[in-house]
Scaffold this active site. Sequence first.
Site, short mmCIF file in Angstrom:
data_model
loop_
_atom_site.label_atom_id
_atom_site.label_comp_id
_atom_site.label_asym_id
_atom_site.label_seq_id
_atom_site.Cartn_x
_atom_site.Cartn_y
_atom_site.Cartn_z
N ALA A 250 0.84 -1.20 0.00
CA ALA A 250 0.00 0.00 0.00
C ALA A 250 0.87 1.24 0.00
O ALA A 250 1.92 1.28 0.65
CB ALA A 250 -0.92 0.01 1.21
N ASP A 251 0.43 2.24 -0.73
CA ASP A 251 1.08 3.55 -0.67
C ASP A 251 0.33 4.47 0.28
O ASP A 251 0.91 5.42 0.79
CB ASP A 251 1.14 4.17 -2.07
CG ASP A 251 2.23 3.55 -2.91
OD1 ASP A 251 3.33 4.13 -2.97
OD2 ASP A 251 2.01 2.47 -3.48
N ARG A 252 -0.94 4.19 0.50
CA ARG A 252 -1.72 4.97 1.46
C ARG A 252 -2.98 4.19 1.83
O ARG A 252 -3.69 3.69 0.96
CB ARG A 252 -2.11 6.33 0.88
CG ARG A 252 -2.83 7.26 1.85
CD ARG A 252 -3.21 8.58 1.18
NE ARG A 252 -2.04 9.36 0.80
CZ ARG A 252 -1.60 10.43 1.45
NH1 ARG A 252 -2.24 10.87 2.52
NH2 ARG A 252 -0.54 11.09 1.03
#
Length: 411
Positions: free
Chosen positions: A279-281
């Site tokens: 995940a990036d965010r």
Amino acid sequence: MSLEAIVFDRSEPENVSVKVLDQLLLPYTTKYVPIHTIDDGYSVIKSMQVRGAPAIAIVGSLSVLTEVQLIKHNPTSDVATLYSLVNWESTKTVLNKRLDFLLSSRPTAVNLSNSLVEIKNILKSSSDLKAFDGSLYNYVCELIDEDLANNMKMGDNGAKYLIDVLQKDGFKDEFAVLTICNTGSLATSGYGTALGVIRSLWKDSLAKTDKADSGLDNEKCPRMGHVFPLETRPYNQGSRLTAYELVYDKIPSTLITDSSIAYRIRTSPIPIKAAFVGADRIVRNGDTANKIGTLQLAVICKQFGIKFFVVAPKTTIDNVTETGDDIIVEERNPEEFKVVTGTVINPENGSLILNESGEPITGKVGIAPLEINVWNPAFDITPHELIDGIITEEGVFTKNSSGEFQLESLF
């Protein structure tokens, strides 16, 4: 791993050195890029020479440290001319603007944003450049060391959780898993997030095999036997990076195209039981921004009843943004989609073609009409409804009876 994404020499705390692996050249060429300034950090992040949310945060933070030490030791350097070093308040103003510039290299990745907020807080409370340098050094070392420790915890948490779920379901055989992009040693300080879970599952599988072979345990139990990494177009992080890590670790794996997920699930000789993604965010309700293609993987897993897990440290969780609708999704240069960059291969014998220095030659090949319009988002948003669990260093978070994640305890 034989390769480190980030080489940080901290033997001299007041004169560190940093270099990062140019991941655009993998898997055939190993080349490191030195990081001396924030501009260097911005460049390697923006160009995707370094990628992966944890690694981006680490490299970004290190680039601030190297710039601070450069202007401290060499006040006549080019970058030092940006600052008014005789006035600390003026220096802080310039540094804050430089940090904002660095953030623009990858706005979707919350890890970088969180790290730069912390650095701004350190800057605000520092009495002078020397004090800031010392506090920043301590912060960066802690960031790197905690990331590695947390990756190991996430790997073990995720592996144990999946095995427990399969055992409760009465499954006692070999299984396979899916993953997208690269979430391993090359995307973090080491071990990895989603690929870290896969590494822990493989260690568990080897341990069970050893016990069975020695006659110590004849009871059948679930064990991971295969991994299907997706190629991950258009930058091919799956085929260039994840495939490299899996081959190096000798984890049985088969690379598949992004468009073959559903058919692979239907025809796989080994049942596919889970997908692990990074995940990036992750926002408050569990909606997750990750590499483009993650959403379609989640939708397909839902259709086939395959568990879909997001693996990320607490630092990836955005405790301000409520839903994925408010996540800013970076769009890449359309030209990147019209070409494929790779290493030139001799078509007759499959060997690498080298230049005069003995290095493999890289090149770009056009794959689309230059006049065609292109939409090239770097990420997509997977709604929390499609996610079965969020694996962190604190444990595995699942949805309540109302179908909602409760991530408040992580904030």
